[in-house]
Design a protein around this motif. Structure first.
Motif, PDB file in Angstrom:
ATOM      1  N   THR A  65      42.646  38.515  38.771  1.00 15.18           N
ATOM      2  CA  THR A  65      43.470  39.408  37.947  1.00 15.18           C
ATOM      3  C   THR A  65      42.632  40.169  36.919  1.00 15.18           C
ATOM      4  O   THR A  65      43.068  41.195  36.401  1.00 15.18           O
ATOM      5  CB  THR A  65      44.575  38.622  37.218  1.00 15.18           C
ATOM      6  OG1 THR A  65      43.985  37.584  36.438  1.00 15.18           O
ATOM      7  CG2 THR A  65      45.558  38.025  38.220  1.00 15.18           C
ATOM      8  N   THR A  80      42.263  43.169  39.121  1.00 16.96           N
ATOM      9  CA  THR A  80      43.465  43.858  39.600  1.00 16.96           C
ATOM     10  C   THR A  80      44.267  44.506  38.470  1.00 16.96           C
ATOM     11  O   THR A  80      45.218  45.249  38.739  1.00 16.96           O
ATOM     12  CB  THR A  80      44.361  42.892  40.396  1.00 16.96           C
ATOM     13  OG1 THR A  80      44.670  41.746  39.597  1.00 16.96           O
ATOM     14  CG2 THR A  80      43.672  42.463  41.677  1.00 16.96           C
ATOM     15  N   LYS A  81      43.902  44.232  37.212  1.00 17.12           N
ATOM     16  CA  LYS A  81      44.483  44.985  36.102  1.00 17.12           C
ATOM     17  C   LYS A  81      44.105  46.464  36.210  1.00 17.12           C
ATOM     18  O   LYS A  81      44.806  47.337  35.679  1.00 17.12           O
ATOM     19  CB  LYS A  81      43.967  44.461  34.760  1.00 17.12           C
ATOM     20  CG  LYS A  81      44.394  43.050  34.407  1.00 17.12           C
ATOM     21  CD  LYS A  81      43.672  42.621  33.138  1.00 17.12           C
ATOM     22  CE  LYS A  81      43.922  41.151  32.810  1.00 17.12           C
ATOM     23  NZ  LYS A  81      43.144  40.717  31.623  1.00 17.12           N
ATOM     24  N   SER A 117      46.005  37.224  43.901  1.00 14.05           N
ATOM     25  CA  SER A 117      46.437  38.613  43.768  1.00 14.05           C
ATOM     26  C   SER A 117      47.803  38.809  44.409  1.00 14.05           C
ATOM     27  O   SER A 117      48.275  37.954  45.161  1.00 14.05           O
ATOM     28  CB  SER A 117      45.433  39.545  44.452  1.00 14.05           C
ATOM     29  OG  SER A 117      45.488  39.371  45.863  1.00 14.05           O
TER      30      SER A 117
END
Length: 993
Positions: free
Chosen positions: A277, A280-281, A314
């Motif tokens: 994460t 993936t932000k 994810s």
């Protein structure tokens, strides 16, 4: 007073010299027969409007201009997006990006600017503009984690000083501070590739602005997204002491310039050192593991593991999927996959709802020397190299995904079958065994009858169950599209036209066979003639003999389906087969110190006109362009460096002329290693070649026609559309003449005397053109042999000077030797119904996949003992997904042979049964492994990745020394070895499927 002979010589020399001072430029002299890509047809391909919702074609190491030329093909294949290899300033390659050994060079930047061997900034913009017209988006692969490695101080001078100033470590030569997974710092702040690729200070805001500047340049070119190489090795804001604002700063800058930009990064194996994460932000990530899951499922034949995908931690929408990446292929992880397995794997990843899938176009040969290194004379990947990306099944999967954008997904697994249901009206079924299958599966689709868009089979849904049969590809794409994409296939005689074909013909006439798909009508536009509309699924256009040689014809075909239409445009050359043979070679890509042409009258090395390496080519006066007038009778040519004697030398050793070897001696075009085996065997370098007809050029590593071919201005009588009656146009100055006679002054034998005939005589005298016996008769106007006076007399006659004492335009008393003695009194209105019997039969092989990548030969023979060549015969020519050969009719039987490691009569091979010669395409149900080993006995040992195998030494083969054979079991084993149950054994080979 000068004699006629002296006058003739003077005038010919004057003509030749005037020809030599003409500028030689590519703008006028080189034609690339590619489909026109200027047609604004993007709205009709039903492509996904968002990158997230569609599929991506990974144009691995394609040049920008190659992608531009194939925009229509990419759109027709259903790819909503393409991904380009890095086109920023990168490390110099061994041969300017020509060879696949250099692929890694494009991942070693020297500056944060656009422009390398794959494309300039202007070419990238042209590519994006063209693709956007077709509705295709563009992702650029960028490298911002490191710069090029350096083996010496001289190498460091190649790096842009600004980029070099951001090096993390002061020492950038050699290998030190290698990256590892031992800690987060070791992952993000160390040198990549065992310490050889210098890390940069990605946390430095100055460096971030340098990167942003390059990304903005890409965006101004029209790029719609980015793939960040080695993203795992760039820190995130969550990394404590190693943290930086690189990702928020860079991605915010991208989104400011283009809010819709799609951004993803290569993030492989976190080793427990970070949470996904943290990436993936800001970006999407590569699901590197699911491709391995898919490949394993296909090898094992079990679909149970295929449901879930996504990088651990994810969301599915955060991911990009693939069957194989370029790294998987280049490190040999995925190279054992057959084309059939690639296609089944693609049906699994390419049909999913939440993540775009990336289709890797493999390099041409798909063979590797070893981990990370493709055969050294293998060319870079190109659109015409590996065509599985536009296989009909792959296209059907892409179009399915585009059709069901936004609709829900359910997946099911049952033994070897995997089901992806979209909405309530569509489903993709993949058989991991890559074969046909009977289906009876519970589902939630609406009741009804559905059509498999691959095989045409019908599937029925009733009472919550779908039943039907998956076809031989192992994939069924089941739905009833209401907005099908109209398309047209255009065949020039027997050749399907595309950006990869030589769109030309040499006969007096040619036929265009046009077939429509998903269309109710079509329109054909031929050069300047009026459009011709037709209904139904096909039509034929005949290019008549009145079209002059040396001209080209523009053909635009539009397929229509209600409000939708797609168009494609081709430029077709009518080339004179008698044109003087001269070869050209553009050395821009290969950068050879010298260029030689090896000439042969046939394909066999024994037909050479001079010893290898042949003749050194001459500079043309244009940079990097060489030419040579080949010996009479030359029909095949190969190009080479001329240094065959130093094969095997190390880079420090020298060639016979004193130049440095570089380790690449013996390279040829067409390539030697990938086609015929090791180049250090001299005979291998002499095999194969390009077929030569008239003037041709090897440019951009592609064999093409050469010359200026203006588009002909046509009359309605030059073209006959299907159903039309040909008309004959007459004029008051040139009455229609019966064919079959020779006319004085008619040098081009078109039954009329024009200024063109005088030009033909001048070309003949300048040795630019060859004359037939009939042309010699018609060109000798005054009866004392063909000379420049004859051309002058024709010109005087046409100008009305001096009357017509030589009876120019009148029939000669002699009849042509090649025409029938009885002449029709009027011009026939239809083509003659009786044609000469053909002397050859075109042999077509339908399913070469059963030879698992071997070179395919045809061995032909007759009952009298005649044979086309010693075993294994002669190579067949590849035409799309088929292989063909024009076979003389003296042969009655054929065997198809897949050759591994060619060694003449001792070639080990896979062969078909013996078939009677037929013009119908052959489809091979079974094949035989044929060994020419001279062992006393021969065994074959089979195995597969699931652990099934025969007991060593395997099954004893039939036959005797020098000719062992066995029918292979299909769909059981994947590998085999030959052995003598003693000290001899072959290498590992693939079982044909």
């Amino acid at each position: 007073m000068l004699s006629k002979k002296v006058i003739s010589i003077i005038m010919v020399l004057t003509l030749v010299l005037s020809m030599l001072v003409l500028p030689l430029t590519y703008a006028s002299a080189y034609t690339n027969d590619t489909a026109d890509t200027s047609l604004d047809t993007g709205s009709d391909y039903n492509l996904a409007t968002k990158i997230q919702d569609g599929n991506i074609l990974h144009c691995f190491n394609w040049k920008a201009k190659d992608i531009t030329a194939r925009a229509a093909e990419i759109a027709s294949a259903g790819y909503s997006t393409i991904q380009i290899s890095p086109m920023q300033k990168t490390k110099d390659t061994t041969n300017d990006g020509a060879y696949a050994t250099d692929w890694w060079s494009f991942y070693q930047p020297t500056a944060m600017k656009i422009g390398n061997a794959l494309g300039t900034e202007a070419e990238v913009k042209t590519m994006c503009d063209t693709l956007h017209k077709y509705g295709i988006k563009v992702i650029a692969d960028v490298v911002t984690n490191h710069f090029q490695n350096s083996q010496s101080k001289a190498d460091t001078n190649l790096i842009d000083p600004t980029l070099r100033s951001y090096s993390r470590f002061s020492t950038i030569i050699g290998s030190s501070n290698p990256v590892s997974d031992s800690s987060r710092k070791a992952q993000v702040h160390m040198n990549l590739n065992a310490g050889e690729l210098p890390d940069v200070k990605t946390e430095d805001t100055g460096y971030q602005q340098l990167v942003i500047g390059m990304l903005n340049s890409y965006i101004k070119c029209g790029v719609d997204g980015f793939r960040f190489d080695a993203a795992k090795h760039i820190e995130t804001p969550d990394d404590g002491a190693e943290a930086s604002q690189y990702w928020p700063n860079v991605t915010n800058a991208i989104k400011k310039a283009d809010p819709d930009s799609f951004i993803y990064g290569e993030v492989l194996a976190n080793a427990g050192k970070f949470n996904i994460t943290s990436y993936t932000k800001y970006i999407h990530v590569t699901d590197y593991a699911y491709g391995g899951t898919v490949r394993s499922a296909i090898k094992s034949g079990s679909a149970s593991s295929l449901s879930n995908y996504g990088y651990t931690g994810s969301n599915k929408t955060d991911n990009v999927l693939w069957v194989e990446s370029h790294d998987n292929f280049c490190d040999t992880t995925s190279t054992s996959m057959t084309k059939a397995q690639q296609i089944v794997g693609w049906s699994i990843v390419g049909s999913r709802k939440d993540a775009p899938a990336l289709y890797l176009v493999r390099p041409k040969c798909e063979k590797l020397d070893g981990s990370g290194f493709i055969k050294y004379d293998e060319l870079m990947g190109a659109a015409g190299s590996a065509t599985t990306w536009k296989d009909p099944t792959v296209i059907a999967v892409n179009q399915f995904k585009n059709y069901f954008v936004g609709q829900s997904e359910k997946d099911y697994a049952s033994s070897n079958l995997f089901f992806v249901q979209r909405g309530t009206t569509g489903m993709v079924i993949a058989n991991t065994k890559c074969t046909s299958a009977s289906v009876s599966q519970t589902c939630t689709m609406a009741n009804g009858t559905y059509t498999d868009q691959v095989s045409g089979n019908k599937f029925t849904v009733s009472g919550g169950k779908i039943t039907g049969n998956v076809g031989s590809t192992g994939v069924a794409v089941i739905y009833n599209p209401t907005t099908a994409i109209p398309s047209a296939t255009v065949k020039l005689d027997s050749t399907v036209l595309s950006a990869d074909t030589m769109n030309r013909y040499t006969a007096s006439t040619a036929k265009l066979n046009i077939t429509l798909k998903n269309a109710t009508s079509g329109v054909v536009k031929v050069s300047n003639l009026a459009e011709h509309s037709f209904t139904g699924t096909s039509t034929t256009v005949t290019l008549n003999s009145t079209i002059p040689y040396g001209k080209s014809i523009d053909v635009t075909v539009t397929a229509k389906n209600g409000s939708k239409s797609t168009s494609v445009k081709y430029n077709i050359l009518k080339k004179d087969a008698k044109e003087t043979k001269r070869v050209y070679f553009d050395n821009s890509e290969t950068d050879w110190a010298a260029v030689y042409v090896f000439c042969k009258t046939g394909e066999s090395a024994s037909t050479k006109t001079a010893a290898y390496p042949g003749y050194q080519m001459k500079p043309s006066g244009t940079p990097n362009l060489y030419y040579y007038d080949v010996p009479a009778g030359t029909n095949y040519v190969k190009f080479n460096e001329g240094h065959g004697a130093c094969l095997g030398h190390t880079p420090t050793q020298k060639n016979p002329d004193g130049s440095t070897c570089g380790g690449y001696c013996g390279r040829t075009l067409p390539p030697t290693v990938i086609n015929y085996g090791p180049a250090n065997i001299p005979s291998n370098r002499e095999k194969g070649g390009y077929k030569l007809e008239g003037q041709m050029i090897c440019k951009d590593l592609v064999w093409r026609d050469y010359g200026t071919y203006d588009v002909a201005t046509l009359k309605s009588s030059d073209v006959t559309f299907s159903g039309d009656v040909p008309t004959t146009e007459t004029t008051t100055t040139e009455p229609t003449k019966p064919t079959g006679k020779l006319y004085r002054g008619d040098s081009d034998l078109d039954s009329f005397v024009t200024i063109v005939d005088a030009t033909h005589i001048q070309r003949y005298l300048a040795d630019v053109e060859k004359f037939s016996p009939d042309q010699m008769k018609t060109s000798d106007v005054d009866g004392d042999g063909v000379n420049i006076i004859d051309a002058t007399l024709i010109q005087r006659f046409l100008a009305g000077v001096g009357g017509n004492p030589y009876k120019i335009g009148d029939p000669l008393e002699e009849e042509p030797t090649t025409e029938p003695t009885t002449e029709p009194t009027t011009e026939p209105t239809t083509e003659p119904t009786t044609e000469p019997l053909p002397t050859t039969t075109k042999i077509t092989l339908n399913n070469p996949d059963c030879f698992v990548g071997a070179d395919i030969y045809i061995y032909a023979f007759n009952e009298a003992g005649g044979q086309i060549a010693a075993w294994p015969g002669v190579p067949m020519e590849k035409e799309g997904t088929k292989y063909t050969y024009e076979l003389d009719n003296e042969y009655t039987n054929v065997i198809f042979v897949g050759v591994y490691g060619f060694s003449g009569s001792n070639a080990n091979a896979i062969k078909s049964d013996t078939y009677t010669v037929s013009s119908s395409a052959y489809t091979i149900p079974t094949v035989t492994v044929n060994s020419r080993e001279t062992w006393g006995t021969c065994y074959i040992h089979f195995w597969n990745m699931a652990g099934d195998s025969t007991v060593w030494p395997g099954v004893k083969m039939s036959g005797s020394s020098g000719n062992y054979y066995i029918k292979v079991p299909k769909n059981v084993y994947t590998k085999y070895k030959l052995n003598d149950n003693g000290s001899h054994e072959s290498g590992e080979m693939d079982v044909p499927q």
